[in-house]
Scaffold this motif. Structure first.
Motif, short mmCIF file in Angstrom:
data_model
loop_
_atom_site.label_atom_id
_atom_site.label_comp_id
_atom_site.label_asym_id
_atom_site.label_seq_id
_atom_site.Cartn_x
_atom_site.Cartn_y
_atom_site.Cartn_z
N ASN A 85 0.71 -1.20 -0.01
CA ASN A 85 -0.06 0.06 -0.08
C ASN A 85 1.06 1.37 0.03
OD1 ASN A 85 -2.18 -1.42 0.11
ND2 ASN A 85 -2.63 -1.50 2.01
N HIS A 86 2.01 1.20 0.53
CA HIS A 86 2.85 2.35 0.75
C HIS A 86 3.56 2.51 -0.63
CE1 HIS A 86 5.19 5.24 2.96
NE2 HIS A 86 6.07 5.18 2.06
N ALA A 87 3.61 1.38 -1.35
CA ALA A 87 4.38 1.59 -2.65
C ALA A 87 3.35 2.04 -3.71
CB ALA A 87 5.04 0.03 -3.16
N LYS A 88 2.28 1.74 -3.44
CA LYS A 88 1.15 1.98 -4.28
C LYS A 88 1.18 3.93 -4.32
CE LYS A 88 -2.02 -1.56 -4.59
NZ LYS A 88 -3.36 -2.39 -4.09
N LYS A 89 1.38 4.41 -3.35
CA LYS A 89 1.11 5.62 -3.11
C LYS A 89 2.46 6.27 -3.85
CE LYS A 89 -1.16 5.72 1.59
NZ LYS A 89 -1.28 5.89 2.84
N TRP A 90 3.58 5.77 -3.73
CA TRP A 90 4.69 6.51 -4.43
C TRP A 90 4.40 6.24 -5.67
CZ3 TRP A 90 7.08 10.09 -2.28
CH2 TRP A 90 8.03 10.65 -2.90
N VAL A 91 4.01 5.06 -6.42
CA VAL A 91 3.86 4.93 -7.65
C VAL A 91 2.95 6.18 -8.36
CG1 VAL A 91 2.58 3.48 -9.38
CG2 VAL A 91 4.17 2.28 -7.72
N ALA A 92 1.90 6.27 -7.50
CA ALA A 92 0.87 7.33 -7.75
C ALA A 92 1.90 8.62 -7.93
CB ALA A 92 -0.28 7.42 -7.16
N HIS A 93 2.82 8.90 -7.15
CA HIS A 93 3.35 10.14 -6.98
C HIS A 93 4.49 10.45 -8.11
CE1 HIS A 93 6.15 13.42 -5.51
NE2 HIS A 93 7.06 12.83 -5.93
N LEU A 94 5.01 9.31 -8.47
CA LEU A 94 5.96 9.16 -9.64
C LEU A 94 5.43 9.45 -11.07
CD1 LEU A 94 8.42 6.51 -8.37
CD2 LEU A 94 8.79 9.23 -8.49
N TRP A 172 12.92 -9.22 5.55
CA TRP A 172 12.08 -10.59 5.29
C TRP A 172 10.65 -10.22 4.95
CZ3 TRP A 172 14.33 -10.00 10.39
CH2 TRP A 172 13.49 -9.75 11.44
N LYS A 173 10.44 -9.12 4.49
CA LYS A 173 9.03 -8.59 3.94
C LYS A 173 9.23 -7.72 2.62
CE LYS A 173 6.25 -9.56 8.23
NZ LYS A 173 5.08 -8.94 8.99
N VAL A 174 8.24 -7.94 1.86
CA VAL A 174 8.15 -7.07 0.67
C VAL A 174 6.98 -6.66 0.26
CG1 VAL A 174 8.14 -8.82 -1.18
CG2 VAL A 174 9.47 -6.59 -1.59
N GLY A 175 6.65 -5.60 -0.40
CA GLY A 175 5.36 -5.04 -1.17
C GLY A 175 5.85 -4.48 -2.34
N VAL A 176 5.20 -4.76 -3.54
CA VAL A 176 5.58 -4.03 -4.72
C VAL A 176 4.08 -3.67 -5.46
CG1 VAL A 176 6.80 -4.39 -6.74
CG2 VAL A 176 7.43 -5.87 -4.88
N ALA A 177 4.54 -2.38 -6.04
CA ALA A 177 3.45 -1.87 -7.00
C ALA A 177 4.01 -1.33 -8.04
CB ALA A 177 2.50 -0.91 -6.02
N THR A 178 3.07 -1.17 -9.07
CA THR A 178 3.47 -0.96 -10.47
C THR A 178 2.41 -0.05 -10.93
OG1 THR A 178 4.44 -1.30 -12.36
CG2 THR A 178 2.39 -2.70 -11.82
N GLY A 179 2.56 0.74 -12.00
CA GLY A 179 1.73 1.75 -12.64
C GLY A 179 2.17 2.02 -13.98
N GLN A 180 1.25 2.31 -14.95
CA GLN A 180 1.74 2.89 -16.18
C GLN A 180 0.66 3.73 -16.74
OE1 GLN A 180 2.89 -0.15 -19.17
NE2 GLN A 180 3.17 1.22 -20.84
N ILE A 181 0.84 5.11 -17.28
CA ILE A 181 0.33 6.13 -17.80
C ILE A 181 0.82 6.41 -18.96
CG2 ILE A 181 -0.92 8.53 -17.58
CD1 ILE A 181 -1.03 8.18 -14.76
N GLY A 182 0.19 6.13 -20.28
CA GLY A 182 0.64 6.42 -21.48
C GLY A 182 2.07 5.61 -21.60
N ASN A 183 3.13 6.22 -21.84
CA ASN A 183 4.45 5.55 -22.01
C ASN A 183 5.05 5.59 -20.70
OD1 ASN A 183 4.33 7.49 -24.95
ND2 ASN A 183 4.27 5.24 -24.78
#
Length: 425
Positions: A85-94, A172-183
């Motif tokens: 969930n924290h990763a998702k927020k930073w994906v949205a920011h980037l 020993w824990k990980v969470g990954v998020a991704t996103g794409q807008i256009g290119n």
């Protein structure tokens, strides 16, 4: 120090090596100075997510990461929804930061949030990637930095920090998020506990050493990180090994913080004009928020100089709209950055004043009622953070590119401590 208590954890001072703050007389355990029990506790107590419940991208990413970790004798990571969930927020920011930009204008910036490791990926893609293709490309890109890692030197470098965090035995824990807008394609992975702790031997924690990632023989009796009795503070038991850790010991190395804690304050009269004005401006603004004055640290200044050199090299020859600002992923100190294209060379007074006022201007974005971290006010919060008491700054300019880095200790922007450290005027 018999009879005194650590201000940070409330436990007896004599239980661990301590630092006494000279201006107040308050006593802190070294391992308690940097980290908040309340910040780490949710990650420690969170149950691992069922792999079968994950989306295809998340599932493949976890498998790819663990396959590569196994090559370096590191235990498999489990999935954390909190980190995801924290990763998702930073994906949205980037994605928002790079919206509408051309390929040569893309910018990647690390989150300055304290308490977790982070690896980032940003690329211009001409088509939408499938989950398999996206996960494989990202993880292999991070792992490719292994060729730059020097197993003999055993020390941190930005050039292989993604690789080291990827296989860091102590995570020993990980969470990954991704996103794409256009290119624009972005991926963020967060890890807990974080890697890239300078004083932890890299061939043990990020290298090719056989054996368990953690010390053995103390489960149920002593904290595996600090060696003190487990019952002295709230603890987390690692489920796969049975080893016990104090929450406040999981994240930080005493050896990393001790030199900064013991370093004598530098005489302000020995500083250059930029450093002296920068310190004076900091302390004038901190006084408005009832925060004690900072003292100067040569250790922090020297670290800042290295990052200034990195940012100047990174942006050499770039146009104003192509400048890229990156946070150092080194653990153990707070950081404020400033990057600007200037038409002329700034004098020391103008440079120091412009930088500190720019950071302080973010106060208008800080919500004193919510008292929580946001990227838009993070520079302001670190500048006035009451719990920080040392600073070191460095600056540099090549052509029109002007860069300033400030490092702070102990670090600010600890999520659960804003109400005590960022005060109203």
């Amino acid at each position: 120090m018999a009879g005194k208590l650590c201000v940070r954890c409330g436990k007896a001072a004599e239980l661990a090596p301590c630092y006494t703050r000279p201006d107040t007389g308050e006593v802190y355990h070294f391992q308690c100075i940097m980290i908040s029990v309340k910040l780490e506790k949710p990650f420690a107590l969170e149950e691992a997510s069922d792999v079968e419940s994950l989306g295809e991208f998340q599932k493949i990413s976890l498998e790819q990461i663990n396959n590569l970790r196994a090559l370096h004798h590191s235990p498999a990571l489990t999935w954390s929804n909190l980190l995801e969930n924290h990763a998702k927020k930073w994906v949205a920011h980037l994605l928002k930061q790079n919206e509408g930009r051309k390929e040569e204008e893309l910018q990647l910036s690390h989150d300055s949030y304290q308490g977790m490791g982070e690896t980032l990926y940003l690329q211009w893609c001409k088509s939408t990637l499938s989950p398999m293709e996206a996960a494989t490309r990202v993880v292999e890109n991070w792992y490719s930095e292994e060729k730059a890692f020097d197993y003999e030197a055993n020390e941190y470098s930005y050039h292989f920090s993604h690789f080291c965090q990827l296989i860091w035995k102590g995570s020993w824990k990980v969470g990954v998020a991704t996103g794409q807008i256009g290119n624009v394609f972005v991926t963020v992975a967060n890890y807990w506990p974080p890697g890239n702790i300078q004083s932890c031997n890299y061939t043990t924690w990020a290298g090719q050493t056989e054996g368990s990632s953690l010390k053995n023989g103390m489960a149920g009796e002593k904290c595996a990180r600090c060696g003190k009795a487990a019952e002295l503070a709230p603890c987390y038991t690692r489920p796969d090994t049975g080893e016990v850790y104090h929450y406040q010991c999981i994240m930080i190395s005493v050896k990393l913080e001790k030199p900064i804690a013991l370093e004598p304050a530098t005489n302000i009269n020995s500083l250059g004009e930029f450093q002296r004005v920068g310190l004076e401006q900091h302390n004038k603004l901190r006084a408005l928020h009832h925060s004690p004055p900072l003292t100067w640290s040569k250790i922090l200044e020297d670290h800042a100089k290295k990052w200034v050199a990195h940012l100047l090299a990174l942006n050499k020859g770039r146009a104003a709209n192509e400048l890229e600002l990156q946070h150092d992923s080194y653990q153990g100190m707070g950081e404020n950055l400033y990057l600007q294209s200037c038409g002329s060379t700034l004098d020391s007074y103008e440079a120091a004043t412009r930088v500190t006022n720019n950071w302080y201007s973010e106060e208008e974005d800080f919500d004193y009622d919510r008292n929580e971290y946001t990227h838009d006010s993070s520079h302001f919060c670190q500048l006035v953070w009451k719990g920080s008491w040392k600073v070191g700054m460095a600056t540099g300019q090549i052509g029109d590119t002007f860069v300033t880095v400030a490092n702070y200790w102990p670090a600010g922007n600890i999520q659960s401590w804003f109400i005590d450290n960022v005060l109203r005027k």
